[in-house]
Scaffold this active site. Structure first.
Site, PDB file in Angstrom:
ATOM      1  CG  ASP A   9      -2.222   0.803   1.263  1.00 38.67           C
ATOM      2  OD1 ASP A   9      -2.403   1.288   0.044  1.00 38.67           O
ATOM      3  OD2 ASP A   9      -2.690   1.182   2.269  1.00 38.67           O
ATOM      4  CG  HIS A  26      -0.055   2.231  -9.358  1.00 44.31           C
ATOM      5  ND1 HIS A  26      -0.285   1.639  -7.933  1.00 44.31           N
ATOM      6  CD2 HIS A  26      -1.278   2.986  -9.563  1.00 44.31           C
ATOM      7  CE1 HIS A  26      -1.472   2.212  -7.576  1.00 44.31           C
ATOM      8  NE2 HIS A  26      -2.162   3.059  -8.460  1.00 44.31           N
ATOM      9  CG  LEU A 120       9.717 -16.510  -4.603  1.00 43.48           C
ATOM     10  CD1 LEU A 120       9.660 -16.583  -3.011  1.00 43.48           C
ATOM     11  CD2 LEU A 120      10.268 -15.018  -4.982  1.00 43.48           C
TER      12      LEU A 120
HETATM   13  C1  FPP Z   1      -1.807   0.419  -3.115  1.00 45.63           C
HETATM   14  O1  FPP Z   1      -1.532   1.709  -3.249  1.00 45.63           O
HETATM   15  C2  FPP Z   1      -1.482  -0.409  -4.230  1.00 45.63           C
HETATM   16  C3  FPP Z   1      -2.285  -0.789  -5.272  1.00 45.63           C
HETATM   17  C4  FPP Z   1      -3.689  -0.484  -5.451  1.00 45.63           C
HETATM   18  C5  FPP Z   1      -1.748  -1.741  -6.479  1.00 45.63           C
HETATM   19  C6  FPP Z   1      -0.406  -2.601  -5.962  1.00 45.63           C
HETATM   20  C7  FPP Z   1       0.019  -2.456  -7.312  1.00 45.63           C
HETATM   21  C8  FPP Z   1       1.447  -2.752  -7.597  1.00 45.63           C
HETATM   22  C9  FPP Z   1       2.515  -2.763  -6.367  1.00 45.63           C
HETATM   23  C10 FPP Z   1       1.966  -2.784  -8.940  1.00 45.63           C
HETATM   24  C11 FPP Z   1       1.014  -3.640  -9.726  1.00 45.63           C
HETATM   25  C12 FPP Z   1       1.885  -5.043  -9.689  1.00 45.63           C
HETATM   26  C13 FPP Z   1       2.248  -5.920 -10.744  1.00 45.63           C
HETATM   27  C14 FPP Z   1       2.501  -7.335 -10.169  1.00 45.63           C
HETATM   28  C15 FPP Z   1       2.463  -5.358 -12.144  1.00 45.63           C
HETATM   29  P1  FPP Z   1      -2.576   2.928  -3.338  1.00 45.63           P
HETATM   30  O2  FPP Z   1      -2.601   3.138  -4.863  1.00 45.63           O
HETATM   31  O3  FPP Z   1      -3.849   2.291  -2.669  1.00 45.63           O
HETATM   32  O4  FPP Z   1      -1.776   4.014  -2.529  1.00 45.63           O
HETATM   33  P2  FPP Z   1      -2.319   4.954  -1.617  1.00 45.63           P
HETATM   34  O5  FPP Z   1      -2.868   4.375  -0.484  1.00 45.63           O
HETATM   35  O6  FPP Z   1      -1.176   5.860  -1.366  1.00 45.63           O
HETATM   36  O7  FPP Z   1      -3.319   5.923  -2.635  1.00 45.63           O
END
Ligand code: FPP
Length: 229
Positions: A9, A26, A120
């Site tokens: 997150d 992201h 893994l």
């Molecule tokens: C949360 O941060 C993250 C997500 C909703 C997406 C997680 C995705 C990735 C790490 C990349 C995609 C993965 C792959 C495997 C290609 P948020 O957007 O909720 O952040 P915030 O809480 O700061 O708004």
């Protein structure tokens, strides 16, 4: 520790803090997942499950959802070789029905080509919701019991868990959530019944070896009793 689960997150906030678009966060977050895989391998952790897209994430602006879908396909193609060299087996959990066809194809290809790797196991939760997983498992279990004329009370926890998306992994030992929140957000709600929870204040793209080792050190101080005394 055998199985680590991570809620990655804080990508959006990380980008916004720098005056960049959330999509940039992201992308950086996806890059950081590669780092985490290396760190897990070095530490002898054989199973890693991460939350990349939840069934609730569709509520986000269309542009952000689109960017996440594109990032997903691009990422697994771009790093296919690297993952092969690292011996990473890929598996995906979540609903594939509502996903773009190229995303589903990417998943199937990655799963198929990595099937025999053993260094893994990386499980990516994409369009995943824990409640959805449980409801679907219940439906499939009920169907089987109807067909076989079985008494529903013959179903126990172990039997039920065989209907979840993946039935051959140990339950997570430790769940790390970055970004400072103290919630499961519908992630692995069945599997984390006895998992140790850890919240890390830093945002996902900033999570590295130092933070991982601090979480593991904290985990090692916990006494896991599984309901015993
Ligand atoms: C949360 O941060 C993250 C997500 C909703 C997406 C997680 C995705 C990735 C790490 C990349 C995609 C993965 C792959 C495997 C290609 P948020 O957007 O909720 O952040 P915030 O809480 O700061 O708004």
């Amino acid at each position: 520790m055998r199985h680590l689960a991570v809620i990655m997150d804080g990508n959006g906030r990380w980008a916004e803090k720098q005056g960049r678009r959330r999509e940039f966060g992201h992308r950086e977050g996806a890059e950081n997942l590669r780092t985490l895989c290396v760190l897990c391998r070095e530490r002898g952790i054989p199973y890693l499950t991460v939350y990349a897209f939840s069934t609730e994430n569709w509520r986000r602006p269309k542009a952000e959802v689109g960017a996440l879908m594109r990032l997903f396909s691009h990422y697994f193609r771009k790093y296919a070789r690297e993952m092969e060299a690292e011996g990473i087996r890929l598996r995906f959990i979540g609903e594939r029905g509502d996903l773009p066809a190229d995303v589903v194809r990417t998943m199937e290809e990655a799963e198929e080509s990595s099937r025999d790797r053993t260094e893994l196991q990386l499980v990516i939760a994409f369009n995943y919701g824990g409640r959805r997983e449980i409801v679907q498992a219940a439906q499939r279990a009920a169907r089987d019991m109807l067909r076989e004329g079985l008494d529903p009370s013959s179903l126990n926890e172990e039997g039920f868990s065989r209907y979840l998306y993946i039935d051959d992994l140990p339950e997570p030992d430790l769940l790390i959530r970055t970004g400072g929140e103290y919630r499961l957000s519908n992630f692995l709600i069945w599997q984390t019944a006895y998992t140790e929870l850890y919240t890390e204040e830093c945002l996902w793209p900033d999570f590295g070896a130092f933070e991982l080792d601090r979480a593991i050190a904290d985990y090692k101080t916990r006494q896991r009793r599984f309901g015993d005394v």
